[in-house]
Design a protein around this motif. Sequence first.
Motif, PDB file in Angstrom:
ATOM      1  N   LEU A  21       0.833  -1.208   0.000  1.00  0.00           N
ATOM      2  CA  LEU A  21       0.000   0.000   0.000  1.00  0.00           C
ATOM      3  C   LEU A  21       0.867   1.257   0.000  1.00  0.00           C
ATOM      4  CD1 LEU A  21      -2.735  -1.184   2.519  1.00  0.00           C
ATOM      5  CD2 LEU A  21      -3.096  -0.643   0.102  1.00  0.00           C
ATOM      6  N   GLU A  22       1.881   1.301   0.842  1.00  0.00           N
ATOM      7  CA  GLU A  22       2.746   2.486   0.902  1.00  0.00           C
ATOM      8  C   GLU A  22       3.563   2.622  -0.381  1.00  0.00           C
ATOM      9  OE1 GLU A  22       4.382   5.965   2.503  1.00  0.00           O
ATOM     10  OE2 GLU A  22       2.650   4.761   3.121  1.00  0.00           O
ATOM     11  N   PHE A  23       4.009   1.500  -0.927  1.00  0.00           N
ATOM     12  CA  PHE A  23       4.800   1.514  -2.160  1.00  0.00           C
ATOM     13  C   PHE A  23       4.024   2.175  -3.292  1.00  0.00           C
ATOM     14  CE2 PHE A  23       6.331  -0.570  -6.062  1.00  0.00           C
ATOM     15  CZ  PHE A  23       7.704  -0.406  -5.953  1.00  0.00           C
ATOM     16  N   PHE A  24       2.744   1.821  -3.446  1.00  0.00           N
ATOM     17  CA  PHE A  24       1.950   2.374  -4.548  1.00  0.00           C
ATOM     18  C   PHE A  24       1.348   3.734  -4.199  1.00  0.00           C
ATOM     19  CE2 PHE A  24       2.288  -1.990  -5.985  1.00  0.00           C
ATOM     20  CZ  PHE A  24       2.436  -1.827  -7.358  1.00  0.00           C
ATOM     21  N   LEU A  25       1.094   3.999  -2.927  1.00  0.00           N
ATOM     22  CA  LEU A  25       0.670   5.349  -2.540  1.00  0.00           C
ATOM     23  C   LEU A  25       1.761   6.365  -2.877  1.00  0.00           C
ATOM     24  CD1 LEU A  25      -1.070   4.657   0.881  1.00  0.00           C
ATOM     25  CD2 LEU A  25      -2.130   5.825  -1.066  1.00  0.00           C
ATOM     26  N   ARG A  26       2.992   6.016  -2.577  1.00  0.00           N
ATOM     27  CA  ARG A  26       4.115   6.906  -2.897  1.00  0.00           C
ATOM     28  C   ARG A  26       4.220   7.127  -4.404  1.00  0.00           C
ATOM     29  NH1 ARG A  26       8.765   6.479   0.572  1.00  0.00           N
ATOM     30  NH2 ARG A  26       8.062   6.413   2.732  1.00  0.00           N
ATOM     31  N   LYS A  27       3.998   6.062  -5.187  1.00  0.00           N
ATOM     32  CA  LYS A  27       4.072   6.204  -6.643  1.00  0.00           C
ATOM     33  C   LYS A  27       3.031   7.199  -7.117  1.00  0.00           C
ATOM     34  CE  LYS A  27       5.385   5.054 -10.846  1.00  0.00           C
ATOM     35  NZ  LYS A  27       4.477   5.873 -11.668  1.00  0.00           N
ATOM     36  N   GLY A  28       1.806   7.134  -6.560  1.00  0.00           N
ATOM     37  CA  GLY A  28       0.772   8.086  -6.939  1.00  0.00           C
ATOM     38  C   GLY A  28       1.088   9.504  -6.536  1.00  0.00           C
ATOM     39  N   GLU A  29       1.944   9.668  -5.533  1.00  0.00           N
ATOM     40  CA  GLU A  29       2.347  10.993  -5.070  1.00  0.00           C
ATOM     41  C   GLU A  29       3.609  11.492  -5.760  1.00  0.00           C
ATOM     42  OE1 GLU A  29       0.593  10.089  -0.571  1.00  0.00           O
ATOM     43  OE2 GLU A  29       2.763  10.082  -0.966  1.00  0.00           O
ATOM     44  N   GLY A  30       4.081  10.706  -6.741  1.00  0.00           N
ATOM     45  CA  GLY A  30       5.266  11.120  -7.479  1.00  0.00           C
ATOM     46  C   GLY A  30       6.573  10.797  -6.786  1.00  0.00           C
ATOM     47  N   LYS A  79      15.943   4.805  -8.820  1.00  0.00           N
ATOM     48  CA  LYS A  79      15.017   4.367  -9.868  1.00  0.00           C
ATOM     49  C   LYS A  79      15.222   2.906 -10.225  1.00  0.00           C
ATOM     50  CE  LYS A  79      14.372   8.914 -12.034  1.00  0.00           C
ATOM     51  NZ  LYS A  79      14.501   9.709 -13.275  1.00  0.00           N
ATOM     52  N   TRP A  80      16.461   2.467 -10.324  1.00  0.00           N
ATOM     53  CA  TRP A  80      16.711   1.073 -10.703  1.00  0.00           C
ATOM     54  C   TRP A  80      16.152   0.126  -9.646  1.00  0.00           C
ATOM     55  CZ3 TRP A  80      19.235  -2.274  -7.566  1.00  0.00           C
ATOM     56  CH2 TRP A  80      20.048  -1.734  -6.544  1.00  0.00           C
ATOM     57  N   ALA A  81      16.295   0.505  -8.357  1.00  0.00           N
ATOM     58  CA  ALA A  81      15.782  -0.350  -7.279  1.00  0.00           C
ATOM     59  C   ALA A  81      14.255  -0.401  -7.328  1.00  0.00           C
ATOM     60  CB  ALA A  81      16.258   0.161  -5.922  1.00  0.00           C
ATOM     61  N   TRP A  82      13.635   0.752  -7.622  1.00  0.00           N
ATOM     62  CA  TRP A  82      12.169   0.789  -7.693  1.00  0.00           C
ATOM     63  C   TRP A  82      11.676  -0.094  -8.835  1.00  0.00           C
ATOM     64  CZ3 TRP A  82       8.077   1.661 -10.820  1.00  0.00           C
ATOM     65  CH2 TRP A  82       6.830   1.856 -10.206  1.00  0.00           C
ATOM     66  N   GLN A  83      12.348  -0.033  -9.976  1.00  0.00           N
ATOM     67  CA  GLN A  83      11.933  -0.845 -11.114  1.00  0.00           C
ATOM     68  C   GLN A  83      12.026  -2.328 -10.789  1.00  0.00           C
ATOM     69  OE1 GLN A  83      10.536  -0.091 -13.893  1.00  0.00           O
ATOM     70  NE2 GLN A  83      10.687   2.138 -13.861  1.00  0.00           N
ATOM     71  N   HIS A  84      13.090  -2.737 -10.118  1.00  0.00           N
ATOM     72  CA  HIS A  84      13.220  -4.149  -9.738  1.00  0.00           C
ATOM     73  C   HIS A  84      12.139  -4.535  -8.731  1.00  0.00           C
ATOM     74  CE1 HIS A  84      16.716  -5.642 -11.864  1.00  0.00           C
ATOM     75  NE2 HIS A  84      17.402  -4.548 -11.556  1.00  0.00           N
ATOM     76  N   MET A  85      11.841  -3.652  -7.782  1.00  0.00           N
ATOM     77  CA  MET A  85      10.806  -3.947  -6.799  1.00  0.00           C
ATOM     78  C   MET A  85       9.443  -4.034  -7.471  1.00  0.00           C
ATOM     79  SD  MET A  85      12.129  -1.531  -3.642  1.00  0.00           S
ATOM     80  CE  MET A  85      11.064  -2.205  -2.372  1.00  0.00           C
ATOM     81  N   TYR A  86       9.193  -3.152  -8.423  1.00  0.00           N
ATOM     82  CA  TYR A  86       7.915  -3.177  -9.141  1.00  0.00           C
ATOM     83  C   TYR A  86       7.754  -4.489  -9.903  1.00  0.00           C
ATOM     84  CZ  TYR A  86       4.211  -1.778 -12.368  1.00  0.00           C
ATOM     85  OH  TYR A  86       3.042  -1.723 -13.092  1.00  0.00           O
ATOM     86  N   ARG A  87       8.808  -4.953 -10.567  1.00  0.00           N
ATOM     87  CA  ARG A  87       8.741  -6.247 -11.261  1.00  0.00           C
ATOM     88  C   ARG A  87       8.485  -7.369 -10.264  1.00  0.00           C
ATOM     89  NH1 ARG A  87      14.252  -5.991 -14.828  1.00  0.00           N
ATOM     90  NH2 ARG A  87      14.061  -3.805 -15.479  1.00  0.00           N
ATOM     91  N   ASP A  88       9.149  -7.298  -9.118  1.00  0.00           N
ATOM     92  CA  ASP A  88       9.024  -8.373  -8.138  1.00  0.00           C
ATOM     93  C   ASP A  88       7.608  -8.496  -7.590  1.00  0.00           C
ATOM     94  OD1 ASP A  88      11.654  -9.071  -8.419  1.00  0.00           O
ATOM     95  OD2 ASP A  88      12.346  -8.170  -6.545  1.00  0.00           O
ATOM     96  N   VAL A  89       6.943  -7.368  -7.336  1.00  0.00           N
ATOM     97  CA  VAL A  89       5.611  -7.449  -6.717  1.00  0.00           C
ATOM     98  C   VAL A  89       4.550  -7.914  -7.711  1.00  0.00           C
ATOM     99  CG1 VAL A  89       6.192  -5.664  -5.036  1.00  0.00           C
ATOM    100  CG2 VAL A  89       4.999  -5.008  -7.144  1.00  0.00           C
ATOM    101  N   LEU A  90       4.922  -8.061  -8.991  1.00  0.00           N
ATOM    102  CA  LEU A  90       3.995  -8.576  -9.993  1.00  0.00           C
ATOM    103  C   LEU A  90       4.338 -10.002 -10.422  1.00  0.00           C
ATOM    104  CD1 LEU A  90       3.483  -5.410 -12.238  1.00  0.00           C
ATOM    105  CD2 LEU A  90       1.905  -6.368 -10.548  1.00  0.00           C
ATOM    106  N   LEU A  91       5.212 -10.666  -9.691  1.00  0.00           N
ATOM    107  CA  LEU A  91       5.528 -12.056  -9.985  1.00  0.00           C
ATOM    108  C   LEU A  91       4.413 -12.957  -9.456  1.00  0.00           C
ATOM    109  CD1 LEU A  91       9.317 -12.131  -9.017  1.00  0.00           C
ATOM    110  CD2 LEU A  91       8.345 -11.938 -11.312  1.00  0.00           C
TER     111      LEU A  91
END
Length: 447
Positions: free
Chosen positions: A151-160, A169-181
């Motif tokens: 919830l906090e991960f995607f709330l922050r994304k909506g807040e920019g 950015k690279w860490a966020w991209q890897h985390m984003y891929r991971d949460v969609l596995l």
Amino acid sequence: MEDERNGSGSAADAAQKSRFFRDARVEAMQRRVDAVHSEPEDPYTIFRLPATVRERHPDLYEPKVVSVGPYYQGRAGLGAAQQHKWRLLRDFLSRGSTDKGAAAADGQLGAYLRAASALEADARRCYAEGFNEVGADDFAEMLVLDGCFLLEFFLRKGEGQLAAPGGAKWAWQHMYRDVLLLENQIPFFVLEKLHALAFPAQDGAPDREALLDIFYKALAGDLPSSRLIRPRSGKTIHHLLHLHYECNVRNPSTDAGDIKARKANANGNGSGDGDVNGASLAVWKQSPVPSPQSSDGAVKGRLTSMVPQAAKMEDAGVTFKRKATPRDMFDVTFRYGVLHMPAFVVDEAAKVLLANLVAFEQGGGRAARQLDGGNLVTGFVALVGSLVNTARDVEVLRRSGIMHCMVTHDEAVRYFSHVVQYTTMDYDHHLLACLFRDIREHCQWSR
């Protein structure tokens, strides 16, 4: 005589012992049968891939930075992100407290943990594995930590903001891929409960639309598309990858505009590249297309139900064109010897996402059986896998502006070969069956 009596007595004792152990085994087996859940269908929605699939390409299916749920909890190499999840939990607690004091945060955390404990048994049943070695309290703690992290991960994304260590950015991209596995999920009803406690609506009812907005803004449009798709009201969402699917793969049976376009095309009114009235097979409810029978059975049926390679199609006079305004990534049409396809990118992120969407469709769990899109992603990947068998085939699609490869041509070939190899699909009834048939007939492929 006495020896005979002793011998018969020993035989009787052995038979009695055998019956005793057999009866004990029957009782033990019956207890295991009784322990099986009595649901009319498998209750699980979060399952593991077959080891033969996952171990061959772990880079496509296993998390690299962060774990979500029990399958990869405590795995070596994910410790840094585990600590980061606790930081995001702290930040999420501050959102749900009107009083920013520690006592208010403690009370909120207690409410989350009590709610997770009440859901623990239901959440555990969502997994194909029971995790009996994980106690109820530890399982509930995991649900709170991972749920608040998401919830906090995607709330922050909506807040920019990027909720990655140091905002990298690279860490966020890897985390984003991971949460969609596929294997890296927690049940969506846990997120619904945590969100309802953190942000109660004025009438006290859960604000599900507000929860969907948090994820929708980040997930929608993740695949090439000319429009965004919002899951219909009341749609049951099983986990985050399922929500991603619902935001990006449209329901072919309920798209009224596309059905109207299909009818117009059937009446001979279609024109152009299929953007409006073309034969977009992504929205057709196909009639069966018979495939040849042979002693090879399913193998030959599958081979003769595929399409030729892109280079061979080009040699047969087929033209490849990039579709200018596709409805989505699956809006593929074939008319008058021209195959129109949307442009798509093959990079590391796309490889991971497509492989897991296909695995989700293929899974057969309760979530997969309830999909509105059928096997649309699998059909699209099967199409590309049929077209791309050599580096020359990739070059044909690249030259046409359809495939934008951020990996080597040979790597792209190997990737689609892997994903298609481990799919099971009825090649005579899938949503792209007529497209496959028309291409084969044009190229005189099926003889």
